[in-house]
Each structure stands twice: as C-alpha cells, then as structure tokens.
Design a protein around this motif. Structure first.
Motif, PDB file in Angstrom:
ATOM      1  N   HIS A 172      -9.344   2.990  -1.266  1.00  0.00           N
ATOM      2  CA  HIS A 172      -8.007   2.507  -1.600  1.00  0.00           C
ATOM      3  C   HIS A 172      -6.962   3.580  -1.286  1.00  0.00           C
ATOM      4  O   HIS A 172      -7.129   4.740  -1.662  1.00  0.00           O
ATOM      5  CB  HIS A 172      -7.946   2.145  -3.081  1.00  0.00           C
ATOM      6  CG  HIS A 172      -6.578   1.741  -3.542  1.00  0.00           C
ATOM      7  ND1 HIS A 172      -5.888   0.686  -2.991  1.00  0.00           N
ATOM      8  CD2 HIS A 172      -5.755   2.282  -4.489  1.00  0.00           C
ATOM      9  CE1 HIS A 172      -4.706   0.570  -3.578  1.00  0.00           C
ATOM     10  NE2 HIS A 172      -4.611   1.534  -4.482  1.00  0.00           N
ATOM     11  N   VAL A 228      -9.290  -8.288  -3.877  1.00  0.00           N
ATOM     12  CA  VAL A 228      -8.724  -7.248  -3.020  1.00  0.00           C
ATOM     13  C   VAL A 228      -9.280  -5.917  -3.498  1.00  0.00           C
ATOM     14  O   VAL A 228      -8.965  -5.454  -4.605  1.00  0.00           O
ATOM     15  CB  VAL A 228      -7.186  -7.261  -3.075  1.00  0.00           C
ATOM     16  CG1 VAL A 228      -6.620  -6.144  -2.199  1.00  0.00           C
ATOM     17  CG2 VAL A 228      -6.637  -8.606  -2.621  1.00  0.00           C
ATOM     18  N   VAL A 242      -6.124  -1.357  -0.709  1.00  0.00           N
ATOM     19  CA  VAL A 242      -4.904  -1.574   0.055  1.00  0.00           C
ATOM     20  C   VAL A 242      -4.693  -0.327   0.898  1.00  0.00           C
ATOM     21  O   VAL A 242      -4.511   0.773   0.365  1.00  0.00           O
ATOM     22  CB  VAL A 242      -3.682  -1.835  -0.844  1.00  0.00           C
ATOM     23  CG1 VAL A 242      -2.416  -1.935  -0.006  1.00  0.00           C
ATOM     24  CG2 VAL A 242      -3.882  -3.110  -1.665  1.00  0.00           C
ATOM     25  N   LYS A 248      -2.807   2.066   3.757  1.00  0.00           N
ATOM     26  CA  LYS A 248      -1.411   2.375   4.058  1.00  0.00           C
ATOM     27  C   LYS A 248      -1.335   3.361   5.213  1.00  0.00           C
ATOM     28  O   LYS A 248      -1.967   4.412   5.190  1.00  0.00           O
ATOM     29  CB  LYS A 248      -0.730   2.965   2.813  1.00  0.00           C
ATOM     30  CG  LYS A 248       0.733   3.317   3.003  1.00  0.00           C
ATOM     31  CD  LYS A 248       1.332   3.847   1.698  1.00  0.00           C
ATOM     32  CE  LYS A 248       2.789   4.217   1.854  1.00  0.00           C
ATOM     33  NZ  LYS A 248       3.360   4.741   0.582  1.00  0.00           N
ATOM     34  N   ILE A 250       1.021  -1.979   5.743  1.00  0.00           N
ATOM     35  CA  ILE A 250       0.164  -2.227   4.584  1.00  0.00           C
ATOM     36  C   ILE A 250      -0.938  -3.208   4.989  1.00  0.00           C
ATOM     37  O   ILE A 250      -0.656  -4.277   5.543  1.00  0.00           O
ATOM     38  CB  ILE A 250       0.976  -2.800   3.407  1.00  0.00           C
ATOM     39  CG1 ILE A 250       2.068  -1.813   2.984  1.00  0.00           C
ATOM     40  CG2 ILE A 250       0.057  -3.141   2.242  1.00  0.00           C
ATOM     41  CD1 ILE A 250       1.538  -0.505   2.442  1.00  0.00           C
ATOM     42  N   THR A 251      -2.184  -2.831   4.707  1.00  0.00           N
ATOM     43  CA  THR A 251      -3.322  -3.677   5.076  1.00  0.00           C
ATOM     44  C   THR A 251      -4.234  -3.873   3.867  1.00  0.00           C
ATOM     45  O   THR A 251      -5.025  -2.980   3.535  1.00  0.00           O
ATOM     46  CB  THR A 251      -4.127  -3.058   6.231  1.00  0.00           C
ATOM     47  OG1 THR A 251      -3.257  -2.754   7.321  1.00  0.00           O
ATOM     48  CG2 THR A 251      -5.221  -4.014   6.700  1.00  0.00           C
ATOM     49  N   PRO A 252      -4.141  -5.006   3.179  1.00  0.00           N
ATOM     50  CA  PRO A 252      -5.094  -5.275   2.096  1.00  0.00           C
ATOM     51  C   PRO A 252      -6.494  -5.530   2.644  1.00  0.00           C
ATOM     52  O   PRO A 252      -6.649  -6.037   3.763  1.00  0.00           O
ATOM     53  CB  PRO A 252      -4.526  -6.529   1.423  1.00  0.00           C
ATOM     54  CG  PRO A 252      -3.107  -6.629   1.903  1.00  0.00           C
ATOM     55  CD  PRO A 252      -3.110  -6.042   3.282  1.00  0.00           C
ATOM     56  N   HIS A 269     -10.244  -7.083   6.554  1.00  0.00           N
ATOM     57  CA  HIS A 269      -8.797  -6.906   6.462  1.00  0.00           C
ATOM     58  C   HIS A 269      -8.160  -8.281   6.264  1.00  0.00           C
ATOM     59  O   HIS A 269      -8.555  -9.260   6.902  1.00  0.00           O
ATOM     60  CB  HIS A 269      -8.249  -6.279   7.745  1.00  0.00           C
ATOM     61  CG  HIS A 269      -8.643  -4.851   7.913  1.00  0.00           C
ATOM     62  ND1 HIS A 269      -8.297  -4.116   9.028  1.00  0.00           N
ATOM     63  CD2 HIS A 269      -9.342  -4.005   7.119  1.00  0.00           C
ATOM     64  CE1 HIS A 269      -8.771  -2.891   8.909  1.00  0.00           C
ATOM     65  NE2 HIS A 269      -9.412  -2.801   7.760  1.00  0.00           N
ATOM     66  N   PRO A 321       1.536  -7.793  -0.725  1.00  0.00           N
ATOM     67  CA  PRO A 321       0.300  -7.101  -0.330  1.00  0.00           C
ATOM     68  C   PRO A 321       0.233  -5.658  -0.813  1.00  0.00           C
ATOM     69  O   PRO A 321      -0.859  -5.156  -1.102  1.00  0.00           O
ATOM     70  CB  PRO A 321       0.335  -7.178   1.200  1.00  0.00           C
ATOM     71  CG  PRO A 321       1.762  -7.419   1.552  1.00  0.00           C
ATOM     72  CD  PRO A 321       2.334  -8.230   0.440  1.00  0.00           C
ATOM     73  N   ALA A 322       1.367  -4.975  -0.936  1.00  0.00           N
ATOM     74  CA  ALA A 322       1.338  -3.576  -1.365  1.00  0.00           C
ATOM     75  C   ALA A 322       0.830  -3.435  -2.799  1.00  0.00           C
ATOM     76  O   ALA A 322       0.223  -2.420  -3.149  1.00  0.00           O
ATOM     77  CB  ALA A 322       2.740  -2.966  -1.241  1.00  0.00           C
ATOM     78  N   TYR A 342      -3.862  -4.582  -5.001  1.00  0.00           N
ATOM     79  CA  TYR A 342      -5.140  -3.932  -5.310  1.00  0.00           C
ATOM     80  C   TYR A 342      -5.732  -4.475  -6.612  1.00  0.00           C
ATOM     81  O   TYR A 342      -5.071  -4.516  -7.655  1.00  0.00           O
ATOM     82  CB  TYR A 342      -4.937  -2.425  -5.424  1.00  0.00           C
ATOM     83  CG  TYR A 342      -6.187  -1.664  -5.806  1.00  0.00           C
ATOM     84  CD1 TYR A 342      -7.348  -1.767  -5.066  1.00  0.00           C
ATOM     85  CD2 TYR A 342      -6.204  -0.831  -6.934  1.00  0.00           C
ATOM     86  CE1 TYR A 342      -8.491  -1.071  -5.409  1.00  0.00           C
ATOM     87  CE2 TYR A 342      -7.331  -0.123  -7.285  1.00  0.00           C
ATOM     88  CZ  TYR A 342      -8.483  -0.253  -6.519  1.00  0.00           C
ATOM     89  OH  TYR A 342      -9.613   0.442  -6.875  1.00  0.00           O
TER      90      TYR A 342
END
Length: 287
Positions: free
Chosen positions: A50, A186, A189, A191, A206-208, A223, A231-232, A235
């Motif tokens: 994360h 999730v 996350v 970054k 930002i990629t969860p 992803h 999305p940010a 988590y």
C-alpha cells in the motif's frame, strides 16, 4: 526544391523503406521473426505494498519451459520486462518472449502471443507514402483532392471495420450479462508522482488494487482504474466485483457503466464513419 519535388522524394524514400521491410519479412529476418515466443505460467503473486508504485505492474514469479534445453525456468517481472501485468493469479498463462539466443532478455505480455511477421514498420511506411500522395494530389490538382484522398479510403476502411465493432460490442454485452458476482476488497492504493522536466509541473497517478476470489476458488489481484469512487481513499474498502469465469482479468465494478461505454464506442465509430463519407462527398462536389 518545391513542394512537389519534396513530396515525390518523401514518397520515394518511404516507399523504399516499405519495400525493404517487406523483403526482410519475406526473408524471415525481422526482429519479430527472430523472437522466441513461449507460454509462461504464474507460480506466485506477491502482494502489492500500500502506497507503493504501479511501475512494473503486479509482482509475479513465472515459470516456463526452455525449448532449447527442455528445462523449467523460473523468472520474475522485476524491472523493465515488457507489458505491465495488471491482473494476476496463480496458474494464469501469460506470454514470455526473448530474442533468439538471449533468454536473459525476456519480456512478458498479458496473454501468450502468436508468431509475428514484423510488418508493423513497413505498414507504417506505406501509410506515410499514402499521406504524401494525398498531399501531392492536393498540391497538383487542388485541395478538394485532399478531402477525397482523406475521406474516401478511410470511409471504406470504416465500412469494413464497423460491422466488426458492432459484433464485438454485442459479444461484450453478452459477457457482461453472464458475469459472476463476488465480494472483493481494495488491498492497496498505489501512488506515482511524475514531474515535467520542462516546467516542473507535477501530477499524481492513483491506482487502486483490488483482490477477489472467484467462485472457482481462484484468488485474483488486479489493478482497478475505473468505476471506483474516491480511488485515493479506497484502501480497505469492500467492493462488489463482476468477472468473466473464463477470464477473471475481464472484470468490472459497474456492469451498467461498462455497457454504456460499449454503446458510446459504437456511436463514436458511426460518427467518424459519417464524417469521413461526408468529407469525401464534399471533395467530389467541389471538383
């Protein structure tokens, strides 16, 4: 040198490049033809950290059989290793390729690749010749010929492509309707911060990362870059995942949104086709 001489030279140079490229393909000596393409299998998926980076994709351990020695080879996707692996689970088959005689320079692809004839660059050279001929026709005979040269061939290509696009949309809609639904979460996350070297501007990606287990018991890590609010701050969030049983890499959190996206794609293709036909017709009228 006038425009007409320059355009003739342009077409001649790129024509020679195209001929050389096609000749190399016929001789079987292109880079693509000298590439060994294999099927690998993911043996282990490493949980993403994360707050880490999406660069390199999901970390995996892959094994494949070396055709030269017959031995099993185990490698990872650490570093620059071709396509980013964005969906992974143990047992998934992916593509592994390397130049002939250089197995250490292996690269991955999300799906096993078929042999290629290496016609990409020669085809692009032919396209540049076509562009030169359209401009040359406009210079020599008048700008309406540019409209005909641009709209006519591309309209024909669109007419050939459009039925396939509609069929692909219908198949996609059928797959969406047949998707299974499971609970997911999730689990990270990612970054990434990039800086423009010219003006110093920074932007953040930002990629969860979502994890779910299929009804068949396959644990998938992937992803998730769409259909996820905030999305940010996602988590640890529980989500509902819809996936295709035959290929869990094809999943979505919102089937209705995916359906609308397919409809928009077809509508866009139709509009482009109409514009191209209209462009060619205007060119003919103005002759």
């Amino acid at each position: 040198m006038g425009w007409d001489e320059f355009l003739v030279l342009w077409c001649g140079v790129w024509g020679v490049v195209a001929v050389i490229g096609f000749a190399r393909s016929l001789a079987g000596v292109t880079k693509a033809q000298r590439t060994i393409r294999l099927t690998g299998r993911i043996e282990r998926v490493r949980a993403p950290r994360h707050g880490g980076s999406r660069v390199g994709g999901i970390s995996v351990v892959v094994s494949y059989r070396d055709p030269a020695s017959g031995q099993e080879v185990t490698v990872t996707n650490d570093g620059e290793r071709g396509e980013m692996i964005t969906s992974a689970w143990e047992g998934r088959e992916i593509g592994v390729s390397h130049p002939r005689g250089r197995p250490h320079a292996y690269r991955f692809s999300n799906v096993p690749e078929e042999p290629s004839r290496g016609l990409g660059w020669p085809g692009f050279a032919v396209f540049l010749v076509y562009v030169g001929l359209v401009v040359l026709a406009a210079v020599e005979w008048g700008w309406p010929w540019a409209l005909i040269g641009l709209g006519g061939p591309w309209a024909v290509s669109g007419a050939v492509h459009l039925p396939g696009a509609v069929r692909a949309k219908n198949r996609r809609v059928e797959r969406l309707a047949a998707m299974e639904t499971v609970a997911g979460r999730v689990v990270a996350v990612l970054k990434d911060v990039s800086v423009d070297q010219d003006d110093g501007h920074t932007w953040t990606t930002i990629t969860p990362v979502v994890s779910f287990t299929t009804r068949e018991g396959t644990a998938v890590t992937a992803h998730c870059t769409s259909n996820l609010q905030d999305p940010a701050g996602a988590y640890g969030r529980a989500v509902t995942v819809h996936y295709t049983p035959a290929d869990p890499a094809e999943f979505t959190l919102d089937r209705a949104a995916e359906h609308r996206s397919e409809e928009r794609d077809v509508t866009f293709n139709v509009l482009v086709f109409v514009v191209l036909v209209a462009t060619a017709v205007v060119g003919v009228v103005l002759l």
